[in-house]
Design a protein around this motif. Structure first.
Motif, PDB file in Angstrom:
ATOM      1  N   SER A   1      46.740  38.700  -8.878  1.00  0.00           N
ATOM      2  CA  SER A   1      45.959  38.358 -10.060  1.00  0.00           C
ATOM      3  C   SER A   1      46.684  37.289 -10.864  1.00  0.00           C
ATOM      4  CB  SER A   1      45.745  39.597 -10.933  1.00  0.00           C
ATOM      5  OG  SER A   1      44.829  39.336 -11.983  1.00  0.00           O
ATOM      6  N   LEU A   2      45.943  36.643 -11.736  1.00  0.00           N
ATOM      7  CA  LEU A   2      46.549  35.748 -12.715  1.00  0.00           C
ATOM      8  C   LEU A   2      47.063  36.582 -13.876  1.00  0.00           C
ATOM      9  CD1 LEU A   2      43.921  32.844 -12.826  1.00  0.00           C
ATOM     10  CD2 LEU A   2      46.195  32.780 -11.777  1.00  0.00           C
ATOM     11  N   PHE A   3      48.360  36.482 -14.146  1.00  0.00           N
ATOM     12  CA  PHE A   3      48.956  37.300 -15.205  1.00  0.00           C
ATOM     13  C   PHE A   3      50.176  36.594 -15.771  1.00  0.00           C
ATOM     14  CE2 PHE A   3      51.824  40.701 -16.688  1.00  0.00           C
ATOM     15  CZ  PHE A   3      50.999  41.243 -17.664  1.00  0.00           C
TER      16      PHE A   3
ATOM     17  N   GLY B   1      55.334  41.874  -9.594  1.00  0.00           N
ATOM     18  CA  GLY B   1      55.721  40.548 -10.053  1.00  0.00           C
ATOM     19  C   GLY B   1      56.116  39.570  -8.974  1.00  0.00           C
ATOM     20  N   PHE B   2      55.940  39.913  -7.710  1.00  0.00           N
ATOM     21  CA  PHE B   2      56.227  38.942  -6.656  1.00  0.00           C
ATOM     22  C   PHE B   2      55.220  37.802  -6.739  1.00  0.00           C
ATOM     23  CE2 PHE B   2      58.188  42.826  -4.953  1.00  0.00           C
ATOM     24  CZ  PHE B   2      59.474  42.341  -4.746  1.00  0.00           C
TER      25      PHE B   2
ATOM     26  N   ALA C   1      58.897  39.459 -17.205  1.00  0.00           N
ATOM     27  CA  ALA C   1      59.266  39.854 -18.567  1.00  0.00           C
ATOM     28  C   ALA C   1      58.310  40.896 -19.122  1.00  0.00           C
ATOM     29  CB  ALA C   1      59.289  38.629 -19.482  1.00  0.00           C
ATOM     30  N   GLN C   2      57.083  40.909 -18.634  1.00  0.00           N
ATOM     31  CA  GLN C   2      56.123  41.919 -19.039  1.00  0.00           C
ATOM     32  C   GLN C   2      55.246  42.264 -17.845  1.00  0.00           C
ATOM     33  OE1 GLN C   2      53.843  40.326 -22.293  1.00  0.00           O
ATOM     34  NE2 GLN C   2      52.828  38.756 -21.058  1.00  0.00           N
ATOM     35  N   ARG C   3      54.760  43.504 -17.856  1.00  0.00           N
ATOM     36  CA  ARG C   3      53.944  43.964 -16.745  1.00  0.00           C
ATOM     37  C   ARG C   3      52.537  44.286 -17.241  1.00  0.00           C
ATOM     38  NH1 ARG C   3      56.015  50.125 -15.263  1.00  0.00           N
ATOM     39  NH2 ARG C   3      55.303  51.146 -17.184  1.00  0.00           N
ATOM     40  N   PRO C   4      51.556  44.304 -16.343  1.00  0.00           N
ATOM     41  CA  PRO C   4      50.189  44.618 -16.770  1.00  0.00           C
ATOM     42  C   PRO C   4      50.100  46.013 -17.378  1.00  0.00           C
ATOM     43  CG  PRO C   4      50.207  43.687 -14.552  1.00  0.00           C
ATOM     44  CD  PRO C   4      51.622  43.970 -14.906  1.00  0.00           C
ATOM     45  N   GLN C   5      49.233  46.155 -18.355  1.00  0.00           N
ATOM     46  CA  GLN C   5      49.040  47.460 -18.981  1.00  0.00           C
ATOM     47  C   GLN C   5      48.562  48.468 -17.937  1.00  0.00           C
ATOM     48  OE1 GLN C   5      46.312  47.418 -22.262  1.00  0.00           O
ATOM     49  NE2 GLN C   5      46.629  49.570 -22.779  1.00  0.00           N
ATOM     50  N   GLY C   6      49.194  49.638 -17.927  1.00  0.00           N
ATOM     51  CA  GLY C   6      48.789  50.684 -17.000  1.00  0.00           C
ATOM     52  C   GLY C   6      49.326  50.523 -15.598  1.00  0.00           C
ATOM     53  N   SER C   7      50.212  49.562 -15.375  1.00  0.00           N
ATOM     54  CA  SER C   7      50.737  49.346 -14.030  1.00  0.00           C
ATOM     55  C   SER C   7      51.961  50.221 -13.773  1.00  0.00           C
ATOM     56  CB  SER C   7      51.100  47.877 -13.826  1.00  0.00           C
ATOM     57  OG  SER C   7      52.336  47.575 -14.452  1.00  0.00           O
ATOM     58  N   THR C   8      52.391  50.255 -12.516  1.00  0.00           N
ATOM     59  CA  THR C   8      53.599  50.997 -12.135  1.00  0.00           C
ATOM     60  C   THR C   8      54.759  50.055 -11.848  1.00  0.00           C
ATOM     61  OG1 THR C   8      53.007  50.988  -9.785  1.00  0.00           O
ATOM     62  CG2 THR C   8      52.232  52.856 -11.103  1.00  0.00           C
ATOM     63  N   TRP C   9      54.633  48.799 -12.193  1.00  0.00           N
ATOM     64  CA  TRP C   9      55.694  47.835 -11.891  1.00  0.00           C
ATOM     65  C   TRP C   9      57.029  48.338 -12.441  1.00  0.00           C
ATOM     66  CZ3 TRP C   9      53.975  42.081 -12.806  1.00  0.00           C
ATOM     67  CH2 TRP C   9      52.791  41.828 -12.097  1.00  0.00           C
TER      68      TRP C   9
ATOM     69  N   GLY D   1      52.768  32.851 -22.377  1.00  0.00           N
ATOM     70  CA  GLY D   1      51.403  32.397 -22.610  1.00  0.00           C
ATOM     71  C   GLY D   1      50.754  31.709 -21.431  1.00  0.00           C
ATOM     72  N   THR D   2      51.463  31.604 -20.311  1.00  0.00           N
ATOM     73  CA  THR D   2      50.924  30.943 -19.130  1.00  0.00           C
ATOM     74  C   THR D   2      50.742  31.953 -18.002  1.00  0.00           C
ATOM     75  OG1 THR D   2      52.042  28.871 -19.696  1.00  0.00           O
ATOM     76  CG2 THR D   2      51.306  29.127 -17.415  1.00  0.00           C
ATOM     77  N   ALA D   3      49.500  32.115 -17.575  1.00  0.00           N
ATOM     78  CA  ALA D   3      49.210  33.033 -16.473  1.00  0.00           C
ATOM     79  C   ALA D   3      49.614  32.398 -15.150  1.00  0.00           C
ATOM     80  CB  ALA D   3      47.728  33.387 -16.469  1.00  0.00           C
ATOM     81  N   GLN D   4      50.191  33.212 -14.279  1.00  0.00           N
ATOM     82  CA  GLN D   4      50.620  32.742 -12.962  1.00  0.00           C
ATOM     83  C   GLN D   4      50.017  33.622 -11.873  1.00  0.00           C
ATOM     84  OE1 GLN D   4      54.838  31.704 -12.572  1.00  0.00           O
ATOM     85  NE2 GLN D   4      55.093  32.192 -14.739  1.00  0.00           N
ATOM     86  N   ARG D   5      49.998  33.120 -10.659  1.00  0.00           N
ATOM     87  CA  ARG D   5      49.498  33.877  -9.506  1.00  0.00           C
ATOM     88  C   ARG D   5      50.591  34.820  -9.031  1.00  0.00           C
ATOM     89  NH1 ARG D   5      48.389  29.550  -5.303  1.00  0.00           N
ATOM     90  NH2 ARG D   5      50.202  28.659  -6.355  1.00  0.00           N
TER      91      ARG D   5
END
Length: 337
Positions: free
Chosen positions: A116-118, A133-134, A7-15, A124-128
């Motif tokens: 990474s945990l994201f 996003g795989f 639903a959301q990607r890390p800031q600055g990523s190319t996902w 609100g829950t970080a996942q591996r």
């Protein structure tokens, strides 16, 4: 309709930039045009093998979980298939197998090597998770436990890199020429000074190689490395330097390669508590950008030739093993000038 993987990607990523199911990352930037540009750099037809012998560095001082390769003969009945004459014929046969730690020596890191945990679901829950996003356990699977465990990257495995074909324009940045063999954290400012002094140009889709001299140090130890020296020799990128990470993003480079152990300093400089990655450049490249990392290449002979001839660019051919489900791979890269 299937649910989006994130639903959301890390800031600055190319996902998502290369498609919702992309498993190549910035390898997508190695286009047919980039391969033509690499081929255009071939003037002499000279070839440089950029791989260490795969039983270097020797021992397991760089990483206690990785060991040198073991060669064994295959079985032939109750004996072994080595120096065996085929009964009734003149043939003498040798046949062997290898037990390889895939990231022991000259190697590619696959995109599933570091995640990474994201909070991919925005709840609100970080996942591996890994690039694009795989997810751990769903897309990267371990069966069993302990010595009997098996593993498989159903997504992001190194075979995707092999199938794409890794051939294009390489660009060498010669840190060793400017900084010598002393241990040094290379900052953004350091890197820019070297690039400017040597008039190096990095363009979108180039494969960037950093010459530090570390592979020469390893070779000089003849498979009996001094562990303290291994960890206190030559240049490493400062993965905590945000301007350096931003340059990796903005440069458009397709892959980042070094002749040292991890491209960046490991352990990295202290970060801001538990929130920070132990390998910040790995996280930035593999997890966010989809930039494959090459480690422990042998770049010195190429670096010397390029400097003698006032060049920094060459054709680079560097496919990994097409080994489905692996997270990294040894390789024998070739530079052609």
């Amino acid at each position: 309709m299937t649910q989006p993987r994130w639903a959301q990607r890390p800031q600055g990523s190319t996902w998502g930039d290369f498609g919702p199911d992309d498993q190549l990352g910035r390898l997508n930037l190695i286009t047919a045009e980039k391969t033509r540009q690499g081929a255009a750099e071939v003037q002499e037809g000279l070839r440089f093998c950029l791989s260490l012998p795969l039983d270097y560095p020797g021992g397991n001082g760089l990483n206690p979980r990785r060991f040198p390769p073991v060669l064994k003969p295959t079985r032939r009945g109750e004996g072994v298939s080595f120096n065996v004459q085929i009964p009734g014929h003149s043939d003498v046969v040798c046949d062997d197998l290898a037990i390889l730690h895939l990231q022991y020596s000259t190697q590619w890191d696959g995109l599933c090597h570091i995640g990474s945990l994201f909070d991919v679901d925005g709840n609100g829950t970080a996942q591996r998770v890994y690039y694009n996003g795989f997810r751990a356990d769903d897309d990267l699977v371990v069966d069993g436990s302990g010595a009997e465990a098996t593993s498989h990257a159903d997504k992001l495995g190194i075979e995707n890199m092999a199938a794409h074909g890794v051939q294009g324009r390489g660009v060498l940045i010669d840190l060793r020429h400017h900084f010598g063999d002393a241990f040094r954290h290379v900052s953004y400012d350091d890197l820019m000074r070297v690039i400017e002094a040597d008039q190096v140009e990095v363009e979108t889709g180039d494969m960037v190689c950093l010459h530090t001299g570390f592979a020469d140090v390893v070779l000089g130890m003849n498979r009996e490395p001094d562990n303290d020296a291994l960890h206190q020799s030559c240049c490493v990128l400062d993965g905590r330097d945000n301007r350096l990470l931003n340059w990796i993003t903005d440069s458009g480079l397709a892959t980042l390669i070094a002749d040292n152990y991890a491209v960046e300093a490991y352990p990295a400089k202290p970060g801001a508590g538990d929130c920070c990655a132990a390998l910040p450049l790995h996280e930035h490249c593999l997890f966010k950008l989809g930039v494959h990392l090459g480690e422990l290449w042998q770049l010195t002979p190429l670096a010397h030739w390029l400097r003698e001839h006032g060049r920094s660019r060459f054709l680079l051919t560097a496919p990994p093993l097409r080994l489905p489900g692996a997270v990294g791979s040894p390789l024998t890269p070739i530079a052609t000038v």
